[in-house]
Motif scaffolding. Structure first.
Motif, PDB file in Angstrom:
ATOM      1  N   ASP A 362       0.850  -1.184   0.000  1.00 20.18           N
ATOM      2  CA  ASP A 362       0.000   0.000   0.000  1.00 20.18           C
ATOM      3  C   ASP A 362       0.889   1.238   0.000  1.00 20.18           C
ATOM      4  O   ASP A 362       1.611   1.485   0.966  1.00 20.18           O
ATOM      5  CB  ASP A 362      -0.921   0.005   1.221  1.00 20.18           C
ATOM      6  CG  ASP A 362      -1.819  -1.221   1.276  1.00 20.18           C
ATOM      7  OD1 ASP A 362      -2.172  -1.742   0.201  1.00 20.18           O
ATOM      8  OD2 ASP A 362      -2.163  -1.669   2.395  1.00 20.18           O
ATOM      9  N   ILE A 363       0.826   1.999  -1.088  1.00 20.60           N
ATOM     10  CA  ILE A 363       1.708   3.150  -1.271  1.00 20.60           C
ATOM     11  C   ILE A 363       1.002   4.416  -0.799  1.00 20.60           C
ATOM     12  O   ILE A 363      -0.078   4.761  -1.288  1.00 20.60           O
ATOM     13  CB  ILE A 363       2.129   3.307  -2.750  1.00 20.60           C
ATOM     14  CG1 ILE A 363       2.773   2.023  -3.259  1.00 20.60           C
ATOM     15  CG2 ILE A 363       3.081   4.483  -2.905  1.00 20.60           C
ATOM     16  CD1 ILE A 363       4.068   1.666  -2.592  1.00 20.60           C
ATOM     17  N   SER A 364       1.605   5.110   0.167  1.00 25.51           N
ATOM     18  CA  SER A 364       1.089   6.400   0.637  1.00 25.51           C
ATOM     19  C   SER A 364       1.708   7.507  -0.212  1.00 25.51           C
ATOM     20  O   SER A 364       2.935   7.594  -0.328  1.00 25.51           O
ATOM     21  CB  SER A 364       1.437   6.617   2.111  1.00 25.51           C
ATOM     22  OG  SER A 364       0.897   5.585   2.920  1.00 25.51           O
ATOM     23  N   THR A 375      -1.412  11.915   3.488  1.00 27.97           N
ATOM     24  CA  THR A 375      -0.919  10.857   2.610  1.00 27.97           C
ATOM     25  C   THR A 375      -2.021   9.838   2.328  1.00 27.97           C
ATOM     26  O   THR A 375      -2.132   8.820   3.021  1.00 27.97           O
ATOM     27  CB  THR A 375       0.290  10.140   3.256  1.00 27.97           C
ATOM     28  OG1 THR A 375      -0.057   9.726   4.594  1.00 27.97           O
ATOM     29  CG2 THR A 375       1.486  11.072   3.330  1.00 27.97           C
ATOM     30  N   PRO A 376      -2.864  10.085   1.320  1.00 24.80           N
ATOM     31  CA  PRO A 376      -3.829   9.056   0.914  1.00 24.80           C
ATOM     32  C   PRO A 376      -3.099   7.839   0.360  1.00 24.80           C
ATOM     33  O   PRO A 376      -1.955   7.934  -0.104  1.00 24.80           O
ATOM     34  CB  PRO A 376      -4.668   9.758  -0.155  1.00 24.80           C
ATOM     35  CG  PRO A 376      -3.826  10.891  -0.634  1.00 24.80           C
ATOM     36  CD  PRO A 376      -2.991  11.315   0.532  1.00 24.80           C
ATOM     37  N   ILE A 377      -3.761   6.702   0.401  1.00 30.05           N
ATOM     38  CA  ILE A 377      -3.107   5.418   0.141  1.00 30.05           C
ATOM     39  C   ILE A 377      -3.641   4.797  -1.137  1.00 30.05           C
ATOM     40  O   ILE A 377      -4.864   4.715  -1.346  1.00 30.05           O
ATOM     41  CB  ILE A 377      -3.319   4.461   1.323  1.00 30.05           C
ATOM     42  CG1 ILE A 377      -2.750   5.081   2.611  1.00 30.05           C
ATOM     43  CG2 ILE A 377      -2.668   3.122   1.061  1.00 30.05           C
ATOM     44  CD1 ILE A 377      -3.118   4.310   3.851  1.00 30.05           C
ATOM     45  N   ILE A 378      -2.719   4.344  -1.983  1.00 26.18           N
ATOM     46  CA  ILE A 378      -3.049   3.519  -3.149  1.00 26.18           C
ATOM     47  C   ILE A 378      -2.966   2.072  -2.693  1.00 26.18           C
ATOM     48  O   ILE A 378      -1.875   1.513  -2.523  1.00 26.18           O
ATOM     49  CB  ILE A 378      -2.089   3.793  -4.324  1.00 26.18           C
ATOM     50  CG1 ILE A 378      -1.986   5.292  -4.613  1.00 26.18           C
ATOM     51  CG2 ILE A 378      -2.545   3.036  -5.566  1.00 26.18           C
ATOM     52  CD1 ILE A 378      -3.276   5.935  -5.019  1.00 26.18           C
ATOM     53  N   TYR A 410      -6.603   7.037   4.364  1.00 27.55           N
ATOM     54  CA  TYR A 410      -5.305   7.633   4.696  1.00 27.55           C
ATOM     55  C   TYR A 410      -4.629   6.964   5.894  1.00 27.55           C
ATOM     56  O   TYR A 410      -3.516   7.346   6.261  1.00 27.55           O
ATOM     57  CB  TYR A 410      -5.458   9.135   4.968  1.00 27.55           C
ATOM     58  CG  TYR A 410      -6.395   9.491   6.090  1.00 27.55           C
ATOM     59  CD1 TYR A 410      -6.004   9.413   7.419  1.00 27.55           C
ATOM     60  CD2 TYR A 410      -7.686   9.930   5.811  1.00 27.55           C
ATOM     61  CE1 TYR A 410      -6.866   9.748   8.439  1.00 27.55           C
ATOM     62  CE2 TYR A 410      -8.557  10.267   6.834  1.00 27.55           C
ATOM     63  CZ  TYR A 410      -8.140  10.180   8.145  1.00 27.55           C
ATOM     64  OH  TYR A 410      -9.007  10.512   9.145  1.00 27.55           O
ATOM     65  N   GLN A 411      -5.264   5.991   6.514  1.00 28.37           N
ATOM     66  CA  GLN A 411      -4.665   5.298   7.646  1.00 28.37           C
ATOM     67  C   GLN A 411      -3.987   4.028   7.169  1.00 28.37           C
ATOM     68  O   GLN A 411      -4.581   3.247   6.429  1.00 28.37           O
ATOM     69  CB  GLN A 411      -5.730   4.962   8.688  1.00 28.37           C
ATOM     70  CG  GLN A 411      -6.333   6.176   9.370  1.00 28.37           C
ATOM     71  CD  GLN A 411      -7.448   5.806  10.316  1.00 28.37           C
ATOM     72  OE1 GLN A 411      -7.689   4.640  10.589  1.00 28.37           O
ATOM     73  NE2 GLN A 411      -8.152   6.804  10.835  1.00 28.37           N
ATOM     74  N   GLY A 412      -2.763   3.818   7.631  1.00 32.87           N
ATOM     75  CA  GLY A 412      -2.025   2.627   7.249  1.00 32.87           C
ATOM     76  C   GLY A 412      -0.944   2.952   6.229  1.00 32.87           C
ATOM     77  O   GLY A 412      -0.273   3.973   6.310  1.00 32.87           O
ATOM     78  N   ASN A 433       7.450   8.425   7.699  1.00 32.34           N
ATOM     79  CA  ASN A 433       6.116   8.469   8.287  1.00 32.34           C
ATOM     80  C   ASN A 433       5.898   7.209   9.120  1.00 32.34           C
ATOM     81  O   ASN A 433       5.562   6.161   8.587  1.00 32.34           O
ATOM     82  CB  ASN A 433       5.066   8.569   7.178  1.00 32.34           C
ATOM     83  CG  ASN A 433       3.664   8.702   7.720  1.00 32.34           C
ATOM     84  OD1 ASN A 433       3.460   9.102   8.865  1.00 32.34           O
ATOM     85  ND2 ASN A 433       2.684   8.339   6.903  1.00 32.34           N
ATOM     86  N   PRO A 434       6.111   7.265  10.445  1.00 31.82           N
ATOM     87  CA  PRO A 434       5.988   6.049  11.253  1.00 31.82           C
ATOM     88  C   PRO A 434       4.549   5.539  11.275  1.00 31.82           C
ATOM     89  O   PRO A 434       3.610   6.336  11.139  1.00 31.82           O
ATOM     90  CB  PRO A 434       6.439   6.517  12.648  1.00 31.82           C
ATOM     91  CG  PRO A 434       6.232   7.984  12.660  1.00 31.82           C
ATOM     92  CD  PRO A 434       6.442   8.448  11.257  1.00 31.82           C
ATOM     93  N   PRO A 435       4.355   4.219  11.378  1.00 35.15           N
ATOM     94  CA  PRO A 435       5.355   3.177  11.626  1.00 35.15           C
ATOM     95  C   PRO A 435       6.022   2.626  10.372  1.00 35.15           C
ATOM     96  O   PRO A 435       6.664   1.574  10.434  1.00 35.15           O
ATOM     97  CB  PRO A 435       4.528   2.091  12.307  1.00 35.15           C
ATOM     98  CG  PRO A 435       3.181   2.213  11.665  1.00 35.15           C
ATOM     99  CD  PRO A 435       2.969   3.670  11.431  1.00 35.15           C
ATOM    100  N   GLN A 436       5.845   3.282   9.222  1.00 36.20           N
ATOM    101  CA  GLN A 436       6.508   2.821   8.011  1.00 36.20           C
ATOM    102  C   GLN A 436       8.025   2.907   8.160  1.00 36.20           C
ATOM    103  O   GLN A 436       8.535   3.644   9.008  1.00 36.20           O
ATOM    104  CB  GLN A 436       6.044   3.643   6.816  1.00 36.20           C
ATOM    105  CG  GLN A 436       4.554   3.542   6.523  1.00 36.20           C
ATOM    106  CD  GLN A 436       4.126   4.423   5.374  1.00 36.20           C
ATOM    107  OE1 GLN A 436       4.947   4.968   4.642  1.00 36.20           O
ATOM    108  NE2 GLN A 436       2.815   4.582   5.198  1.00 36.20           N
TER     109      GLN A 436
END
Length: 501
Positions: A362-364, A375-378, A410-412, A433-436
């Motif tokens: 999942d790419i933010s 940071t919306p997520i793809i 946007y979560q994750g 961007n934690p926890p990444q």
């Protein structure tokens, strides 16, 4: 006795003695007619009190993100008395990430708006509104005593020492001549002279006995509340040196200091060098908090590489001819997703105790909005095509700028990409961007001349379109060797777009 016996068994008077006499004093005086009136009013009064007891449905401030601690009511979408169905939007709440719509979970009527729109810093679980079931009288609903409306906090106040201890301390100390030379900060000097105050009236709380700006502001508060009645009050009788110092300070500045600008006045033009405090939104405060935690707790390591996007630009031009609009950033997202699939050791996170393998890619994607960066997520980007990624980025970016992102959008995320190339930035480093564990910073593509050989082996200058990417990685889970191999694979995938199919 006869009179007493009749009084005890008279129906009207018996009801009076039993407690149904709220409005029946006049009825007793008027005999039988009064009895009938009193009886009717008693029934109406008893029935109305039972009818007014409505059990409301509480609307509490929900937790709309894992890191949310407070919320702001941006706008109420329903008014008091409006009918509400399950799923209807009640209000807009600004969280630490975005503006989210709160939907009703029950059918009924919005009876009471406890917290008005525009109220900020409402704690989770606080009562913000009340609903009643359909058919109930919403006008007579009362706020439950156990859950009261939270006090609106528009601006967090800095707690300071109470005025009473300060006055008692200044009286008790009575500083001797050897301690009159207080060490003052420049801001404290300016405040004391502007308000005609003396540092000996307060207590220095700064390091090594420095009289700080906060100490001076506390004295100003005391003066405004009337605790200090004179500009230069004389010290206690045992302390005579202070009385000689007070006139000296009144005459003019007694200590050298730099020029400090005055405090700006709202509604008036600012003086030279003044400033105006800007209220921070929940999103801005959370961004500041998370970035500070990231830089102070995550060991950042950086690796940079230059990629030739000439082939990507050529493929993009071919797609434009077929009326397919994609950007270079869409190819970068796809290349990062393919590389993460090839190297799952980078698709990890740190949960506080150790590394954790992420189940999907999942790419933010960092999107700049008026209220801050989000940071919306793809989701599952490796399984999507470039055109599908482009459509997702456009839709999510619009929702982010409009403040309409859902929490799950946007979560994750397992990997972040921040692209400043459209702003003319050649290269930069981004904060994880934690926890990444990683974030890729992308600069603009720029023409560069390189010396190459033609088919016959003759040297010639050829123009290449290069971009510079810098990956910030968490050294606890992605070491330098793994980060280097990831950038090599990413470079190979991006420079050969047919490998992304």
């Amino acid at each position: 006795m006869a009179a007493s016996w009749r009084l005890g068994f008279d129906p009207c008077r018996l009801r009076y003695l039993l407690g149904f006499a709220g409005r029946r004093g006049l009825g007793l005086a008027k005999g039988a007619v009064g009895c009938s009136v009193g009886r009717g009013s008693s029934w109406k009064w008893f029935h109305s009190t039972q009818w007014l007891r409505v059990d409301p449905i509480k609307i509490l401030m929900p937790s709309l993100s894992p890191t949310m601690e407070e919320g702001n009511i941006v706008k109420w979408l329903k008014k008091e008395g409006d009918a509400v169905s399950s799923g209807d939007a009640l209000c807009e709440i600004e969280t630490d990430k975005a503006v989210v719509t709160l939907d009703a979970s029950d059918d009924g009527i919005l009876a009471k708006i406890v917290v008005e729109e525009g109220t900020k810093n409402i704690r989770l679980g606080s009562l913000i509104g009340l609903m009643v079931e359909e058919g109930k009288d919403w006008k007579h609903v009362e706020i439950p005593k156990d859950v009261g409306p939270p006090p609106p906090v528009s601006k967090p106040s800095v707690p300071g020492p109470s005025p009473e201890p300060q006055i008692s301390l200044s009286v008790k100390k009575g500083p001797p001549p050897s301690t009159l030379q207080l060490r003052l900060s420049p801001a404290a000097r300016n405040i004391l002279e502007k308000h005609a105050l003396d540092a000996s009236q307060g207590t220095a709380t700064g390091p090594r006995g420095i009289f700080t700006k906060e100490d001076a502001l506390n004295l100003v508060k005391l003066k405004q509340t009337g605790k200090i009645t004179e500009p230069r009050p004389a010290p206690a009788p045992p302390s005579t040196p202070t009385a000689s110092v007070a006139p000296q300070v009144t005459a003019g500045p007694s200590y050298p200091r730099p020029v400090i600008p005055p405090v700006s006045t709202p509604g008036r033009p600012n003086a030279v060098g003044t400033f105006t405090e800007i209220p921070a939104s929940n999103i801005r405060r959370v961004i500041a908090k998370r970035l500070t935690e990231s830089k102070s707790t995550i060991p950042h390591a950086y690796a940079t590489a230059s990629c030739d996007v000439g082939a990507v630009l050529k493929v993009r031009q071919d797609l434009v001819r077929d009326d397919i609009k994609v950007s270079v950033n869409d190819f970068i997202i796809k290349a990062a997703a393919v590389t993460l699939k090839q190297m799952p050791g980078v698709n990890v996170s740190w949960d506080g105790e150790g590394p954790k393998q992420m189940p999907s890619i999942d790419i933010s994607v960092a999107v700049a909005t008026d209220k801050g960066l989000i940071t919306p997520i793809i989701k599952d980007a490796a399984a999507k095509g470039v055109q599908e990624i482009a459509d997702s980025v456009k839709a999510l970016s619009k929702k982010a700028r409009d403040g309409k992102l859902l929490p799950e959008e946007y979560q994750g995320g397992s990997f972040s990409i921040s692209n400043l190339g459209m702003f003319g930035i050649d290269e930069f480093t981004a904060v994880i961007n934690p926890p990444q564990a990683c974030i890729l910073a992308v600069g603009r593509f720029r023409p560069v001349l390189k010396l190459t050989e033609d088919e016959e082996g003759n040297p010639r200058l050829q123009q290449h379109q290069l971009i510079t990417v810098t990956m910030s990685s968490d050294s606890r889970v992605v070491d330098d060797e793994l980060a280097t191999r990831f950038l090599e694979s990413f470079k190979a995938n991006l420079e050969n777009p047919f490998r992304l199919a």
